[in-house]
Scaffold this active site. Structure first.
Site, PDB file in Angstrom:
ATOM      1  N   TYR A 173       0.831  -1.210   0.000  1.00 44.97           N
ATOM      2  CA  TYR A 173       0.000   0.000   0.000  1.00 44.97           C
ATOM      3  C   TYR A 173       0.867   1.263   0.000  1.00 44.97           C
ATOM      4  CZ  TYR A 173      -3.509   3.303   1.826  1.00 44.97           C
ATOM      5  OH  TYR A 173      -4.355   4.376   2.021  1.00 44.97           O
TER       6      TYR A 173
ATOM      7  N   LYS B 121       0.928   4.065  -2.944  1.00 47.55           N
ATOM      8  CA  LYS B 121       0.546   5.443  -2.658  1.00 47.55           C
ATOM      9  C   LYS B 121       1.692   6.416  -2.936  1.00 47.55           C
ATOM     10  CE  LYS B 121      -3.763   5.070  -1.455  1.00 47.55           C
ATOM     11  NZ  LYS B 121      -4.796   5.561  -2.397  1.00 47.55           N
TER      12      LYS B 121
END
Length: 302
Positions: free
Chosen positions: A171, A175
């Site tokens: 993640y 991001k």
């Protein structure tokens, strides 16, 4: 409401729940016609349902707004293309793209499966790239035809992308990649009348309410709900509106009542010998420069 998006058409991905739903409702309340995209998957990306997107559409229409649902997979080329086509077919134009869709598959790095890495990269990073690509292609065509748009893209990053987050290597990497994509898109698309910015929100969603349960818990009645996703949406609406003219290539943090302009990698302390160093000299120089540098901010969960 101020109506700052009156006459504009916005697409919001992952808009069936959480932050995306809040953004879609806020855009509609400010006059935008909204394409509500959502696959209706579980928090880990499993399954699919058209229900969440349609529910938000009905909510917008019940308040007098305009909205249509799109349940295509925006991580595929066909799905992302149809997202743009849906806006054009339903409302005749496209003015703003809010990339928000995502899910989590958290593991410590040594336990992180390749499939879980790929799945999170696909929905977050590829799921930003493909809608952006097809929206940008439409806006470029408009600009070349002499109809230069006043278009906006709002990408969704995270504090995990800015600082890292323990147990979220996939993640965090996705991001962080969104931030790089935002900077490139802002530089490339400005000539076509497109502004591109990114947001790192903190709010209560399916992805955060369990991982950060104590922080994200709703307060008792009468107390400001700092983690309500609706607190983030006003900045999204403004960035999607014509009122944000001149703001592009920027990253904002938004949490509760706080908005912060994030300042990324910039040159810090430096030393130039004018010649090649030995490894020991390089290490000595690096340690000396680190004594002058700002200390690194801690990784989330460290």
């Amino acid at each position: 409401m101020t109506g700052i998006c009156t006459g504009r058409v916005a697409v919001v991905t992952g808009a069936g729940r959480g932050l995306g739903r809040a953004h879609a409702l806020a855009l509609a309340a400010e006059g935008a016609a909204v394409v509500v995209n959502d696959l209706g998957v579980a928090a880990d990306g499993a399954g699919a349902s058209g229900g969440p997107a349609q529910q938000v559409v009905e909510e917008i229409r019940a308040h007098g707004g305009q909205a249509v649902a799109h349940t295509g997979d925006i991580t595929t080329d066909d799905g992302a293309r149809s997202l743009v086509t849906t806006a054009l077919d339903a409302f005749g134009r496209l003015d703003a793209l809010v990339n928000n869709a995502g899910f989590l598959r958290d593991r410590m790095l040594v336990n992180l499966a390749e499939d879980d890495w790929d799945a999170v990269m696909r929905v977050h990073l590829k799921g930003h790239f493909l809608p952006l690509k097809h929206a940008a292609a439409h806006w470029r065509t408009e600009a070349k035809a002499g109809r230069t748009p006043d278009a906006r893209v709002v990408n969704t990053s995270s504090g995990a992308g800015l600082l890292g987050s323990v147990g979220q290597g996939n993640y965090s990497a996705a991001k962080a990649g969104i931030l790089g994509l935002t900077l490139v898109a802002a530089a490339e698309l400005g000539r076509y009348g497109v502004q591109v910015n990114a947001l790192a929100p903190a709010a209560r969603t399916r992805m955060t309410e369990q991982t950060f349960a104590d922080t994200m818990a709703a307060p008792t009645d009468g107390v400001f709900d700092a983690m309500a996703p609706e607190n983030v949406s006003p900045l999204v609406v403004w960035l999607a509106s014509a009122d944000s003219a001149g703001v592009t290539g920027r990253v904002f943090e938004a949490e509760a009542g706080r908005i912060t302009v994030m300042e990324g990698w910039r040159p810090g302390p430096t030393a130039d010998k004018g010649a090649r160093r030995t490894p020991s000299e390089a290490g000595e120089t690096a340690r000396h420069l680190l004594t002058k540098a700002e200390p690194a901010r801690p990784v989330y969960g460290a």
